[in-house]
Design an enzyme around this catalytic site. Sequence first.
Site, PDB file in Angstrom:
ATOM      1  N   GLY A 168      51.320  76.928  31.033  1.00 44.07           N
ATOM      2  CA  GLY A 168      50.303  77.971  30.837  1.00 44.07           C
ATOM      3  C   GLY A 168      49.203  77.999  31.873  1.00 44.07           C
ATOM      4  N   GLY A 180      32.658  72.201  15.357  1.00 37.15           N
ATOM      5  CA  GLY A 180      31.237  72.044  15.684  1.00 37.15           C
ATOM      6  C   GLY A 180      30.615  70.927  14.859  1.00 37.15           C
ATOM      7  CG  ASP A 220      29.938  76.166  13.437  1.00 42.67           C
ATOM      8  OD1 ASP A 220      29.727  76.350  14.650  1.00 42.67           O
ATOM      9  OD2 ASP A 220      30.926  75.532  12.995  1.00 42.67           O
ATOM     10  CG  ASN A 221      34.684  76.579  10.400  1.00 37.30           C
ATOM     11  OD1 ASN A 221      34.299  75.949  11.389  1.00 37.30           O
ATOM     12  ND2 ASN A 221      35.917  77.053  10.299  1.00 37.30           N
ATOM     13  CB  THR A 231      38.918  83.412  28.211  1.00 37.24           C
ATOM     14  OG1 THR A 231      39.529  82.566  29.179  1.00 37.24           O
ATOM     15  CG2 THR A 231      40.026  84.208  27.542  1.00 37.24           C
ATOM     16  CG  PHE A 238      29.440  81.233  20.830  1.00 36.34           C
ATOM     17  CD1 PHE A 238      29.597  81.277  22.209  1.00 36.34           C
ATOM     18  CD2 PHE A 238      28.237  81.639  20.288  1.00 36.34           C
ATOM     19  CE1 PHE A 238      28.568  81.704  23.027  1.00 36.34           C
ATOM     20  CE2 PHE A 238      27.199  82.072  21.096  1.00 36.34           C
ATOM     21  CZ  PHE A 238      27.363  82.103  22.464  1.00 36.34           C
ATOM     22  CE1 TYR A 269      40.584  81.045  24.324  1.00 37.13           C
ATOM     23  CE2 TYR A 269      40.937  80.639  26.668  1.00 37.13           C
ATOM     24  CZ  TYR A 269      40.078  80.845  25.599  1.00 37.13           C
ATOM     25  OH  TYR A 269      38.725  80.863  25.811  1.00 37.13           O
TER      26      TYR A 269
END
Length: 327
Positions: A286, A36, A31-32, A121, A77, A145
Amino acid sequence: MKVFVAGGAGYIGSHTVYELLRAGHEVVVYDNLSTGRREAVHPDARFYEGDILDRARIVEVLEAERETGAVAVALHFAAKLIVPESVTHPLAYYHNNVEGVRQMLAGLVEAGVKHVVFSSTAAVYGEPQHGECREGDYTLPINPYGETKLAAERMIRWVGAAHGLTSCVFRYFNVAGADASLEIGLDKDQLTHLVPLIMQTALGQRDTLSIFGNDYDTPDGTCIRDYIHVTDLARAHVLGAEHIVNRQEDLLLNLGSGKGYSVKEVVDAAEELFSFAYEYTERRPGDPAKLIANIQKAREQLGWRPELGLRDILQSDYAYRKKLLCG
Ligand code: UDP
């Protein structure tokens, strides 16, 4: 088995890490930490800081892990996921959600990982005619998205066919709630989702909740969504990962509760538990009128079913947010 979780410090990723560990798997988090939090990574998981766009770093981590046993499956994710932000910043979404997936897949192919679980999604369905979505339905996203997630789904399919990669693609509906331990939950500076915004209003962190539009073609005029508890969703990931590794079979599955609630119905359910003020405002760009999952396939192919309902979602998110507030 050893599982690589890109985005494992984020909301859904961290909950999935908890469920993977509870199911007895070994977990490597990548993870960057852009959205998170390091504290959200379960202490029993191994953590590597790195970006999804950094293919060389992904390969380096996968190679380093090989010394104690190769990674069997990678879960992805690490994505941008806010519909209105995607409308105003589409380039950022193409960069992270399409190029990021390309880099990760290239890293997996290079390091010889043969299985991938991908978070997609309901937004890929766009404005479905009847509101209830089946996996075989026509996909026509109405926001960047959904568009970027659909592009990534297709990329995974083509790359999988060319390089022998098995995939499990999950199309999430509205994910909310917090782990029963209350150690993790949705903790972001900029909250845009309905459930946490209701809770922040109930906890006095906001004055009023805005309901975006009451002139949609739905019974009470507010948008209908399908809310799924994050723990139910995380459990499905454990089953999906196990399934593709053990059976070598691609999956494409909706993950929702199979039930639709209008924004007003969610507000009413929350009002039975907490008090807060709300008002009707303009539509948000949207937003489709109605999105409900048909979850027959996930039930049949994974033997999964949601165990927690809207009340559990509202109560757990409230309890988590209250805990954050009280330090
Ligand atoms: N919504 C709302 N007020 C808010 C946040 C969301 O009325 O403060 C509505 C939003 O317009 C949509 C539904 O709640 O109809 C769910 O939105 P959310 O952002 O939670 O998830 P999305 O469906 O966009 O992924």
